[in-house]
Design a protein around this motif. Structure first.
Motif, PDB file in Angstrom:
ATOM      1  N   GLU A  20       0.855  -1.178   0.000  1.00 33.71           N
ATOM      2  CA  GLU A  20       0.000   0.000   0.000  1.00 33.71           C
ATOM      3  C   GLU A  20       0.889   1.226   0.000  1.00 33.71           C
ATOM      4  O   GLU A  20       1.667   1.466   0.921  1.00 33.71           O
ATOM      5  N   ILE A  21       0.786   1.987  -1.023  1.00 38.88           N
ATOM      6  CA  ILE A  21       1.747   3.074  -1.270  1.00 38.88           C
ATOM      7  C   ILE A  21       1.018   4.399  -1.116  1.00 38.88           C
ATOM      8  O   ILE A  21       0.090   4.706  -1.854  1.00 38.88           O
ATOM      9  N   THR A  22       1.446   5.117  -0.136  1.00 41.94           N
ATOM     10  CA  THR A  22       0.863   6.438   0.048  1.00 41.94           C
ATOM     11  C   THR A  22       1.454   7.429  -0.954  1.00 41.94           C
ATOM     12  O   THR A  22       0.727   8.143  -1.637  1.00 41.94           O
ATOM     13  N   THR A  23       2.795   7.462  -1.033  1.00 43.67           N
ATOM     14  CA  THR A  23       3.459   8.355  -1.993  1.00 43.67           C
ATOM     15  C   THR A  23       4.714   7.670  -2.522  1.00 43.67           C
ATOM     16  O   THR A  23       5.504   7.116  -1.754  1.00 43.67           O
ATOM     17  N   PHE A  24       4.888   7.702  -3.807  1.00 49.74           N
ATOM     18  CA  PHE A  24       6.139   7.266  -4.425  1.00 49.74           C
ATOM     19  C   PHE A  24       6.495   8.324  -5.482  1.00 49.74           C
ATOM     20  O   PHE A  24       5.772   8.524  -6.450  1.00 49.74           O
ATOM     21  N   SER A  25       7.609   8.966  -5.258  1.00 45.55           N
ATOM     22  CA  SER A  25       8.010  10.044  -6.173  1.00 45.55           C
ATOM     23  C   SER A  25       9.496   9.915  -6.482  1.00 45.55           C
ATOM     24  O   SER A  25      10.305   9.645  -5.593  1.00 45.55           O
ATOM     25  N   LYS A  26       9.839  10.106  -7.726  1.00 48.48           N
ATOM     26  CA  LYS A  26      11.257  10.048  -8.121  1.00 48.48           C
ATOM     27  C   LYS A  26      11.467  11.013  -9.296  1.00 48.48           C
ATOM     28  O   LYS A  26      10.699  11.011 -10.267  1.00 48.48           O
ATOM     29  N   VAL A  27      12.515  11.839  -9.151  1.00 44.47           N
ATOM     30  CA  VAL A  27      12.847  12.810 -10.198  1.00 44.47           C
ATOM     31  C   VAL A  27      14.301  12.567 -10.610  1.00 44.47           C
ATOM     32  O   VAL A  27      15.193  12.517  -9.763  1.00 44.47           O
ATOM     33  N   MET A  28      14.535  12.408 -11.900  1.00 48.58           N
ATOM     34  CA  MET A  28      15.894  12.134 -12.387  1.00 48.58           C
ATOM     35  C   MET A  28      16.234  13.120 -13.512  1.00 48.58           C
ATOM     36  O   MET A  28      15.411  13.374 -14.386  1.00 48.58           O
ATOM     37  N   SER A  29      17.453  13.645 -13.441  1.00 49.88           N
ATOM     38  CA  SER A  29      17.912  14.589 -14.457  1.00 49.88           C
ATOM     39  C   SER A  29      19.308  14.211 -14.934  1.00 49.88           C
ATOM     40  O   SER A  29      20.126  13.704 -14.161  1.00 49.88           O
ATOM     41  N   TYR A  30      19.533  14.462 -16.171  1.00 50.57           N
ATOM     42  CA  TYR A  30      20.846  14.198 -16.772  1.00 50.57           C
ATOM     43  C   TYR A  30      21.194  15.385 -17.665  1.00 50.57           C
ATOM     44  O   TYR A  30      20.361  15.866 -18.434  1.00 50.57           O
ATOM     45  N   GLN A  31      22.409  15.892 -17.513  1.00 41.49           N
ATOM     46  CA  GLN A  31      22.848  16.988 -18.370  1.00 41.49           C
ATOM     47  C   GLN A  31      24.319  16.767 -18.714  1.00 41.49           C
ATOM     48  O   GLN A  31      25.128  16.426 -17.849  1.00 41.49           O
ATOM     49  N   SER A  32      24.679  16.957 -19.940  1.00 41.69           N
ATOM     50  CA  SER A  32      26.048  16.706 -20.378  1.00 41.69           C
ATOM     51  C   SER A  32      26.460  17.767 -21.385  1.00 41.69           C
ATOM     52  O   SER A  32      25.766  18.012 -22.367  1.00 41.69           O
ATOM     53  N   GLY A  33      27.588  18.391 -21.125  1.00 44.17           N
ATOM     54  CA  GLY A  33      28.078  19.412 -22.036  1.00 44.17           C
ATOM     55  C   GLY A  33      29.265  20.121 -21.436  1.00 44.17           C
ATOM     56  O   GLY A  33      29.577  19.971 -20.256  1.00 44.17           O
ATOM     57  N   MET A  34      29.973  20.912 -22.250  1.00 44.69           N
ATOM     58  CA  MET A  34      31.127  21.664 -21.751  1.00 44.69           C
ATOM     59  C   MET A  34      30.698  22.975 -21.119  1.00 44.69           C
ATOM     60  O   MET A  34      31.492  23.658 -20.480  1.00 44.69           O
ATOM     61  N   ARG A  35      29.468  23.368 -21.394  1.00 46.12           N
ATOM     62  CA  ARG A  35      28.965  24.611 -20.791  1.00 46.12           C
ATOM     63  C   ARG A  35      27.581  24.297 -20.254  1.00 46.12           C
ATOM     64  O   ARG A  35      26.581  24.401 -20.952  1.00 46.12           O
ATOM     65  N   ARG A  36      27.527  23.862 -18.980  1.00 49.58           N
ATOM     66  CA  ARG A  36      26.272  23.395 -18.403  1.00 49.58           C
ATOM     67  C   ARG A  36      25.611  24.474 -17.580  1.00 49.58           C
ATOM     68  O   ARG A  36      26.260  25.390 -17.079  1.00 49.58           O
ATOM     69  N   THR A  37      24.314  24.302 -17.426  1.00 45.66           N
ATOM     70  CA  THR A  37      23.555  25.221 -16.582  1.00 45.66           C
ATOM     71  C   THR A  37      23.214  24.585 -15.250  1.00 45.66           C
ATOM     72  O   THR A  37      22.641  25.237 -14.382  1.00 45.66           O
ATOM     73  N   ALA A  38      23.485  23.311 -15.103  1.00 44.85           N
ATOM     74  CA  ALA A  38      23.177  22.622 -13.836  1.00 44.85           C
ATOM     75  C   ALA A  38      24.209  21.533 -13.625  1.00 44.85           C
ATOM     76  O   ALA A  38      24.896  21.112 -14.549  1.00 44.85           O
TER      77      ALA A  38
END
Lengths: 694, 312
Positions: free
Chosen positions: B294-312
Motif C-alpha cells: 500500500e503506497i501512500t506516496t512514491f516520487s522520483k525525479v531524475m535529471s541528466y545533463q552533459s556538455g562543456m557549458r552546463r547550466t546545472a
C-alpha cells in the motif's frame, strides 16, 4: 665569406640533439592536399614537432638528400621532403620547446615552386670544439635547384624561410630569407646559453641567436615580388628582454645575392686579452643585456641592392648603416645595441649605446651608383651622419657610427704611469668613415657631420666630379665627453660640442673635373667657421678640422667658439682656398686665395686656418696662424708655401674683436695671383682688405 | 521510512547531477529539414484500455553510417593519443571546417494495459527535430493514469527513454559560440555516453503521473544535452495506492580527456596547438527504486545533463 665561420658555429649547434620519450605520428590526405608530422614529448618536459603539408601539390622523399642528419646524436625531430607546390602552396617546419622554456623553430613556405627541405630541431647540452651550448635549436637547409642553376631562376612563385629562437627570459632572434627565384639556404636559430672561447676572445651569450648562409637569385621578370618590388630579401632581427634591438636586411632586385647573417640578443659578456693581461672576470653570459646583428653580402644586382643594419638601445640610442648600389657589391654590416660591458684585460668598458658599422666595396666589377651611409643619435638628441657616394665606378668604404653613454676605465700600467687609471666618460654620437674610390663619370663624394642637442654643429664634405679617384677619411662627434687623464699635472679635458675632420686626396683625370673639400663648424651661439679648398683638373690634398661648441683642456686651450682649420695642396688649372669666420655679434674674418691659370698647372702648397668665437678662444696651439694666444671676436689667417713646398715666408691674417677694432697684417714677399683678406666688426668700425684686390 | 526513501532518492539524483564529472556531449545540429509532431490522448474507460508508444530517432551531423569522422580542422595522430590544431596558412587550404561527427540515438517507449477497472488516462507527446536552446526540449511526454480495479482488475504501465550519443574529435572554435570555450581546450575530445530512464508499475489502484523529456539537437555546443524523467504514484485521498512500482536510471558515461601540451611556434606563419587525448573518464551508474504494497506516496525525479557549458 667571413661570417661563414659564425654561421658554421650555429650549424654545429643544429646538428646535435637528444632522444624523445613519446612519439606521435600524423599523416593524412584530403581532397586538396596532404600532410605529415611527428611530435615528440620528452620526460624532462621538452618537446618538438615537425610538420609539413602541401595543397595543390605533393610531398615526397627527396631524390638527393639535403643533409640534415646529425653526425653526433639524434635531433628531437627532423624531416626531409621535396615539396612540389608548383600549383599550390607547401609548408614545412620544425619547432622545439626546451625544458626551461627556451624555444626555437624553423620553417619554410613555398608557393608555386619545387623545393627540397631538410630540417632538424632539438635540445642540446654539449661542448664541442670551442663552443659550449645549453639550450634548444632548430635549423634547415633549402634548395630550389642544384647549385649553379642560377642563370635561369624560376620567374614564378616564391619561397620564404624563417628561423627564430626565443629564450625563456624574453630574448628573441629571427632570421628570414625570401626569394622569387632560386635559393640555396642554410638557416638556424637557437636559444639558451652559449659561449665561444677562442684565445684571446671569450664571448658568452645567454639568450637567443639566429643565423643563415646562402645564395639566391631573383629575376627581373619575376611574377611575384617580396617586400615591395624586390626579388630577394634576407633579414634578421634580435630583441633582448630589456628592449635593445638590432636588425639587418638586404634586398636585391634582379640579381644574385650571396649572404651570411647572424643576429642575437640576450645577456652578453666579452673578454679580450689584448696585452697579455688576463681578464679578471669570467664571461658566462651573465653580463649586461644587448642585441646584435651582422651580415656579409656580395653579388650583383641588375637594378638595385639595398642593405641596412640598425641598432637601438633600450635607452633610445640608435645607430644604423645603409648601403645601396646597382652593380656588383661586397660588404659587411654590423650593429650592436644595449647596456654592455667588456673586460679587455687592460681596460673595462661600459656602454649603454647603439653602434653600427659597415665595410666593403661597390663595383669591384662596376657600379653605376653606390651609396654607403651611417646615422647615429643618442637619447639626448646628439646626432651624426656619414655618407659616401660614387657614380660609374667603384668605392671601398668603412663606416662606423655610434651613440649613447660610455665609460672606459684604462689600466694605468698600460701607459707605465704611476698615476690613477685614465677614465673617459661621456654621452653623445660619433661617426667616422674611410673611403677610396674611382669614378668614370659622376664623381665621388663623402660627407660626415654631427650636431649636438644644443645646436653645436660640425661637418666636413669632400667631393669630385667627372673622372677621378679619391681617398678620404672623415670623422665627426657630437655631445659631451670627460677625459680624466689620471695625471696630477694634467687637467681633465671637457668636450661639449660638435667636431668634424677629414683628410684625403683627389686626383682628376679628365677635363672639366673639379675636386673640393669643405669643413664647417658652428656653436650653439651661432659662431661659425668655414674652410674650403678646390682644385680644377688637377690634384687636391687636404686636411681639415672644424668644431663648434666648448672644449676645456686647461693649458692646452679653452674654446667656446666655432673653429675651422685646414691644410691643402692644390695643383691644376684652377684652385682656391678659403677660411672664413663669423661670430654671433656679426664679426667677420675671411682670407682666400685662388688662381686660374687656364691650361697651365700650378703647383702650390697652401695652409690656412680660421677661428671664430665669442671672446674665449685661448689656444696658441689651435690657432697658430693668427699669431695670438687669445682673440675676442673673429680671426682668420693664411700661410702659403710655394712650389715644392718652399716657404715663401708669406702669411696673412685678419681679425676683429668685440671692442670694435680690427687688425690685419700682411707680410710679403709672396707671389700669389689673387688673394685677399679682410675683417670687420659687427659694429662696422673697421673694414679693410689687403692683397691684389686692395 | 518513506521520508528516508525520498531523502535517499534526492541524494542519489543530486549526486548524479552535481558530481564534477566531465560530461562533454556535443549535440549535433539539426538537419536542414526538420519535423515536429505531437499527440494528445484522453481516455475514461470502465473496462480495458491500452496504450503503446514507440520512438527511435537517430541523427548525425555528418552521415548516419555507423562510423565517426574527426573534425576536418584537427590532426589526430595515427595511433591516437595526440591532437594538433594547426593555425598555418597552408593547412587552411589542406584541411576543411567539417565539424567533428556526432551521432545520437533517442528511443522512447510506453506500454500500458489497464483491465477490469475504472480507467482515466491522459497523455500528451511532442517531438521536434529542430535545434533547441536551454529550456526547450526535442522530446516531451506527460502522462496521467488513474486506475481503480475491480476484484481482479490490474493496470500495468512501463515507460523507457534512452539517450545515446557518441562523438569524435572536434575543434572547439567551430562548435561553440561562447568565445571563452576555447580557452579551456582547443578541441572537443571523443565521448560515448548513454543514459536510460524509466519506470514500471503494476497496480490495482493508483494515481500515476510521469513526465519525460530530452534535448540532444542544438545549433551549437553551448547548449548541453539533457534528459529528465519523473514519476509520482499516490492513492486517492486516504486510500493508498496498492501494488508495486519501480523507477530506474542507468548510465554509462565515457569521456575523452584533453591535456594541453602547449603551442609550437612557427611565427610569422602561425602556430600549432598540441594536446594529448585519451579516455579520461568512465562512469557507470545504476539506480532502481522499488515500492510495493500500500503506497501512500512514491516520487522520483531524475535529471541528466552533459556538455562543456552546463547550466546545472
Amino acid at each position: 665569406m667571413k661570417l661563414t665561420y659564425l654561421a658554421g658555429i650555429i650549424l654545429v649547434a643544429l646538428l646535435v640533439g637528444a632522444a624523445g620519450a613519446q612519439t606521435f605520428n600524423f599523416e593524412g590526405t584530403t581532397s586538396t592536399g596532404q600532410y605529415t608530422g611527428t611530435m615528440v614529448l620528452n620526460d624532462d618536459g621538452s618537446r618538438g614537432l615537425s610538420i609539413a603539408g602541401v595543397s595543390g601539390g605533393t610531398l615526397s622523399a627527396p631524390v638527393y638528400s639535403v643533409p640534415a642528419e646529425d653526425p653526433v646524436g639524434e635531433p628531437m625531430v627532423s624531416q626531409e621532403w621535396t615539396i612540389d607546390a608548383t600549383d599550390g602552396e607547401g609548408f614545412a617546419g620544425c619547432s622545439v620547446v626546451g625544458a626551461s622554456g627556451d624555444q626555437a623553430w624553423t620553417s619554410t613556405d613555398v608557393v608555386g615552386k619545387v623545393a627540397t627541405v631538410g630540417q632538424v630541431a632539438g635540445s642540446i647540452d654539449i661542448s664541442p670544439w670551442v663552443l659550449t651550448l645549453n639550450g634548444v635549436y632548430a635549423g634547415q637547409q633549402i634548395s630550389t635547384g642544384a647549385v649553379g642553376a642560377f642563370a635561369f631562376p624560376d620567374p614564378s612563385g616564391f619561397i620564404n624561410s624563417v628561423s627564430m629562437g626565443t629564450s625563456a627570459k624574453g630574448d628573441t632572434a629571427t632570421i628570414q630569407a625570401r626569394s622569387t627565384g632560386s635559393m640555396y639556404l642554410t638557416q638556424g636559430a637557437a636559444a639558451g646559453s652559449a659561449s665561444v672561447d677562442v684565445d684571446p676572445v671569450y664571448v658568452g651569450v645567454n639568450g637567443a641567436v639566429a643565423g643563415q648562409s646562402g645564395v639566391s637569385e631573383g629575376a627581373l621578370n619575376a611574377l611575384n615580388t617580396v617586400n615591395g618590388n624586390q626579388n630577394v630579401f634576407v633579414s634578421g632581427s634580435a630583441v633582448d628582454a630589456q628592449g635593445n634591438t638590432a636588425d639587418t636586411s638586404t634586398r636585391v632586385q634582379g640579381g644574385v645575392l650571396f649572404f651570411d647573417q647572424v643576429v642575437g640578443a640576450g645577456t652578453i659578456d666579452v673578454a679580450v686579452d689584448l696585452f697579455g693581461i688576463e681578464p679578471e672576470e669570467d664571461t658566462s653570459g651573465e653580463g649586461a643585456s644587448g642585441a646584435f646583428a651582422v651580415q656579409a653580402v656580395e653579388g650583383f644586382s641588375d637594378s638595385r641592392v639595398v642593405s641596412t643594419t640598425n641598432a637601438e638601445s633600450a635607452g633610445e640610442n640608435s645607430a644604423g648603416v645603409k648601403a645601396r648600389a646597382d652593380g656588383s657589391f661586397d660588404y659587411i654590416q654590423a650593429a650592436l645595441a644595449g647596456a654592455g660591458s667588456a673586460d679587455l684585460g687592460s681596460a673595462d668598458v661600459g656602454l649603454d649605446c647603439a653602434l653600427a658599422g659597415q665595410g666593403g666595396d661597390f663595383g669591384s666589377g662596376f657600379v653605376e651608383h653606390g651609396i654607403a651611409s651611417g646615422f647615429a643619435a643618442d637619447s639626448q638628441g646628439n646626432r651624426v651622419i656619414t655618407t659616401a657616394t660614387v657614380g660609374d665606378g667603384s668605392l671601398d668604404f668603412i663606416q662606423v657610427v655610434g651613440a649613447g653613454d660610455f665609460d672606459v676605465n684604462i689600466d694605468a700600467d698600460v701607459f707605465e704611469s704611476s698615476g690613477d687609471n685614465p677614465q673617459v666618460t661621456g654621452s653623445g654620437a660619433f661617426a667616422l668613415q674611410m673611403v677610396e674610390g674611382n669614378s668614370y663619370d659622376e664623381g665621388i663624394a663623402a660627407f660626415t657631420g654631427g650636431r649636438t642637442e644644443d645646436g653645436d654643429t660640425a661637418f666636413v664634405l669632400a667631393a669630385s666630379s667627372g673622372i677621378a679617384e679619391g681617398s678620404i677619411a672623415q670623422f665627426s662627434t657630437a655631445g659631451d665627453a670627460n677625459v680624466d687623464t689620471g695625471c696630477e699635472e694634467s687637467d681633465d679635458i671637457l668636450v661639449c660640442g660638435a667636431i668634424a675632420g677629414q683628410i684625403g686626396n683627389f686626383e682628376s683625370y679628365g677635363s672639366s673635373t673639379d675636386a673640393m673639400a669643405l669643413g664647417f663648424g658652428a656653436d650653439s651661439d651661432e659662431d661659425k667657421a668655414l674652410v674650403f679648398s678646390k682644385a680644377g683638373n688637377g690634384t687636391l690634398e687636404f686636411a681639415q678640422l672644424v668644431m663648434g661648441g666648448q672644449v676645456g683642456a686647461g693649458e692646452i686651450g679653452n674654446v667656446n667658439a666655432a673653429l675651422a682649420l685646414q691644410a691643402s695642396n692644390i695643383t691644376g688649372t684652377e684652385g682656391r682656398t678659403l677660411a672664413g669666420t663669423k661670430n654671433a655679434a656679426g664679426d667677420v674674418s675671411l682670407v682666400t686665395e685662388s688662381f686660374n691659370n687656364n691650361n697651365k698647372h700650378k703647383t702650390g702648397y697652401i695652409a690656412s686656418a680660421s677661428a671664430a668665437g665669442a671672446g674665449s678662444v685661448e689656444s696658441p696651439f689651435l690657432i697658430p696662424v693668427i699669431g695670438d694666444d687669445t682673440i675676442s671676436g673673429t680671426g682668420a689667417g693664411l700661410y702659403e708655401f710655394g712650389n715644392g713646398g718652399t716657404l715663401n715666408n708669406y702669411n696673412m691674417t685678419a681679425y676683429a674683436n668685440l671692442e670694435g677694432t680690427g687688425q690685419i697684417s700682411d707680410s710679403p714677399p709672396g707671389h700669389v695671383n689673387l688673394h685677399d683678406a679682410y675683417a670687420y666688426t659687427g659694429l662696422g668700425d673697421f673694414d679693410a682688405k689687403i692683397g691684389n684686390h686692395l | 521510512m518513506k521520508f528516508k526513501l525520498s531523502f535517499l532518492l534526492a541524494v542519489a539524483v543530486a549526486l548524479l547531477v552535481l558530481c564534477p564529472v566531465v560530461s562533454a556531449d556535443i549535440p549535433p545540429a539539426a538537419t536542414p529539414e526538420t519535423q515536429g509532431f505531437s499527440s494528445a490522448t484522453t481516455m475514461q474507460v470502465l473496462g480495458t484500455a491500452t496504450e503503446s508508444d514507440s520512438l527511435t530517432w537517430q541523427i548525425s551531423n555528418i552521415n548516419l553510417d555507423g562510423t565517426l569522422s574527426n573534425a576536418g580542422g584537427a590532426l589526430v595522430s595515427t595511433d591516437g593519443g595526440a591532437v594538433l590544431i594547426p593555425h598555418l596558412p597552408v593547412f587552411d587550404d589542406i584541411l576543411n571546417d567539417t565539424p567533428g561527427e556526432v551521432q545520437y540515438t533517442v528511443a522512447y517507449s510506453e506500454n500500458t494495459i489497464a483491465d477490469q477497472g475504472l480507467v482515466t488516462y491522459a497523455k500528451s507527446s511532442a517531438l521536434d527535430t529542430a535545434n533547441q536552446v536551454v529550456g526547450t526540449r526535442n522530446l516531451q511526454a506527460s502522462k496521467l493514469l488513474e486506475f481503480v480495479g475491480f476484484d481482479t482488475g490490474r493496470a500495468i504501465s512501463s515507460e523507457d527513454m534512452v539517450v545515446d550519443g557518441a562523438g569524435s574529435i572536434g575543434v572547439t572554435d567551430e562548435v561553440f559560440i561562447c568565445p571563452f570555450a576555447a580557452e579551456s581546450t582547443g578541441f572537443t575530445p571523443e565521448f560515448c555516453n548513454i543514459v536510460e530512464m524509466g519506470s514500471d508499475v503494476d497496480m490495482t489502484i493508483m494515481s500515476l503521473a510521469t513526465t519525460v523529456s530530452e534535448r540532444s539537437v542544438s545549433a551549437s555546443a553551448d547548449v548541453p544535452v539533457a534528459a529528465d524523467y519523473s514519476i509520482a504514484v499516490t492513492g486517492f485521498g486516504d486510500i493508498p495506492a496498492s501494488g508495486s512500482a519501480s523507477a530506474f536510471i542507468s548510465a554509462h558515461l565515457q569521456e575523452g580527456s584533453s591535456t594541453p601540451i602547449g603551442s609550437f611556434n612557427f611565427e610569422p606563419f602561425g602556430e600549432v596547438d598540441a594536446y594529448l587525448t585519451g579516455k579520461g573518464e568512465d562512469v557507470q551508474y545504476s539506480e532502481t527504486t522499488t515500492v510495493s504494497g500500500e503506497i501512500t506516496t512514491f516520487s522520483k525525479v531524475m535529471s541528466y545533463q552533459s556538455g562543456m557549458r552546463r547550466t546545472a
